[in-house]
Design an enzyme around this catalytic site. Structure first.
Site, PDB file in Angstrom:
ATOM      1  N   HIS A 146       0.890  -1.192  -0.030  1.00 11.41           N
ATOM      2  CA  HIS A 146      -0.122  -0.030   0.075  1.00 11.41           C
ATOM      3  C   HIS A 146       0.974   1.110  -0.040  1.00 11.41           C
ATOM      4  CE1 HIS A 146       1.088  -1.051   4.188  1.00 11.41           C
ATOM      5  NE2 HIS A 146       1.412   0.228   4.184  1.00 11.41           N
TER       6      HIS A 146
ATOM      7  N   HIS B 242       5.891   6.033  -1.967  1.00  8.25           N
ATOM      8  CA  HIS B 242       6.788   4.539  -2.394  1.00  8.25           C
ATOM      9  C   HIS B 242       5.700   3.404  -2.008  1.00  8.25           C
ATOM     10  CE1 HIS B 242       7.723   5.092   1.839  1.00  8.25           C
ATOM     11  NE2 HIS B 242       7.879   3.894   1.887  1.00  8.25           N
TER      12      HIS B 242
HETATM   13  P1  2AM Z   1       6.472   2.092   4.554  1.00  3.69           P
HETATM   14  O1  2AM Z   1       5.302   3.006   4.278  1.00  3.69           O
HETATM   15  O2  2AM Z   1       7.771   2.491   3.975  1.00  3.69           O
HETATM   16  O3  2AM Z   1       6.099   0.736   3.979  1.00  3.69           O
HETATM   17  C1  2AM Z   1       2.944   0.002   8.424  1.00  3.69           C
HETATM   18  O4  2AM Z   1       3.812  -0.074   9.292  1.00  3.69           O
HETATM   19  C2  2AM Z   1       3.252   1.128   7.342  1.00  3.69           C
HETATM   20  O5  2AM Z   1       3.449   2.415   8.061  1.00  3.69           O
HETATM   21  C3  2AM Z   1       4.441   0.503   6.453  1.00  3.69           C
HETATM   22  O6  2AM Z   1       3.974   0.477   5.155  1.00  3.69           O
HETATM   23  C4  2AM Z   1       5.519   1.425   6.712  1.00  3.69           C
HETATM   24  O7  2AM Z   1       6.582   1.952   6.080  1.00  3.69           O
HETATM   25  C5  2AM Z   1       4.704   2.607   7.469  1.00  3.69           C
HETATM   26  N1  2AM Z   1       5.723   3.422   8.458  1.00  3.69           N
HETATM   27  C6  2AM Z   1       6.159   4.706   8.320  1.00  3.69           C
HETATM   28  N2  2AM Z   1       6.739   4.798   9.612  1.00  3.69           N
HETATM   29  C7  2AM Z   1       6.781   3.780  10.295  1.00  3.69           C
HETATM   30  C8  2AM Z   1       7.580   3.548  11.455  1.00  3.69           C
HETATM   31  N3  2AM Z   1       8.251   4.350  12.128  1.00  3.69           N
HETATM   32  N4  2AM Z   1       7.252   2.160  11.892  1.00  3.69           N
HETATM   33  C9  2AM Z   1       6.604   1.408  11.120  1.00  3.69           C
HETATM   34  N5  2AM Z   1       6.015   1.563   9.960  1.00  3.69           N
HETATM   35  C10 2AM Z   1       6.143   2.785   9.498  1.00  3.69           C
END
Ligand code: 2AM
Length: 193
Positions: free
Chosen positions: A45, A131
């Site tokens: 997503h 992304h």
């Molecule tokens: P992403 O957007 O790079 O995939 C659920 O964990 C979503 O939140 C993931 O898609 C993740 O990264 C995003 N996300 C952003 N910051 C985060 C953090 N500090 N810890 C975990 N997930 C995070």
């Protein structure tokens, strides 16, 4: 349970998720057996805001924000293409597919960021960089393994991957389980109301 780990995201359609899994498999083959946690199709997503721990008592406030912000914008189309890594392909931690989005997506993200900060969620300091995460390099990866990941990404000739029409904004909960994170939709609001 009074707290859930949650984030706000938009979805990409299953055919595009399947194409990204195929891309991840190709990259995996080029990298060899490196310790990367590849994201399953259903978990792909585009995150707009990671909230972290959310008190269930705050859910109504959050859903009001999502509904109001989504209603302010029209549906939009994003385009996927290319691969890269955060923080840098030479020091890859998060392997991603690139997203080109209209400026309205950034406006939506910024407004969600502002409104969630108003009710106490920490502001993301890093600039919004849309992304789709394909995989995460394990902390314990050896330097040679990290190099193999970077080399495969730098050598990759991945171009256009497809387009996705964004029609809704979702609030997801994330349950960290032994087999990986399980994401469940808690609330959805249509773009354009
Ligand atoms: P992403 O957007 O790079 O995939 C659920 O964990 C979503 O939140 C993931 O898609 C993740 O990264 C995003 N996300 C952003 N910051 C985060 C953090 N500090 N810890 C975990 N997930 C995070």
């Amino acid at each position: 349970m009074s707290v859930v780990r949650a984030f706000i995201a938009v979805d990409i359609p299953p055919d595009l998720q399947a194409r990204l899994v195929k891309l991840a498999e190709d990259l995996h083959a080029q990298m060899g057996d490196v310790p990367v946690r590849w994201v399953p199709a259903e978990n792909m997503h585009l995150t707009l805001k990671f909230l972290g721990d959310v008190s269930l008592a705050n859910l109504d406030l959050l859903t009001d924000i999502i509904r109001a912000e989504a209603a302010e914008r029209d549906e939009m189309v994003i385009s996927l293409g290319g691969v890269g890594a955060f923080p840098h392909p030479r020091r890859p931690r998060v392997i991603w597919a690139g997203v080109e989005a209209p400026s309205e997506l950034e406006v939506l993200q910024r407004c969600i960021e502002r409104e969630t900060a108003r009710i106490g969620y920490p502001t993301e300091e890093r600039p919004f960089s849309p992304h789709i995460t394909l995989g995460r390099v394990s902390r314990g990866a050896a330097p040679a393994e990290v190099r193999a990941v970077g080399n495969a990404l730098l050598a990759s000739k991945v171009g256009f991957l497809g387009v996705a029409r964004l029609t809704e904004v979702h609030l997801y909960r994330s349950d960290l389980q032994r087999g990986g994170a399980v994401y469940t939709r808690m609330f959805s609001a249509p773009l354009g109301g």
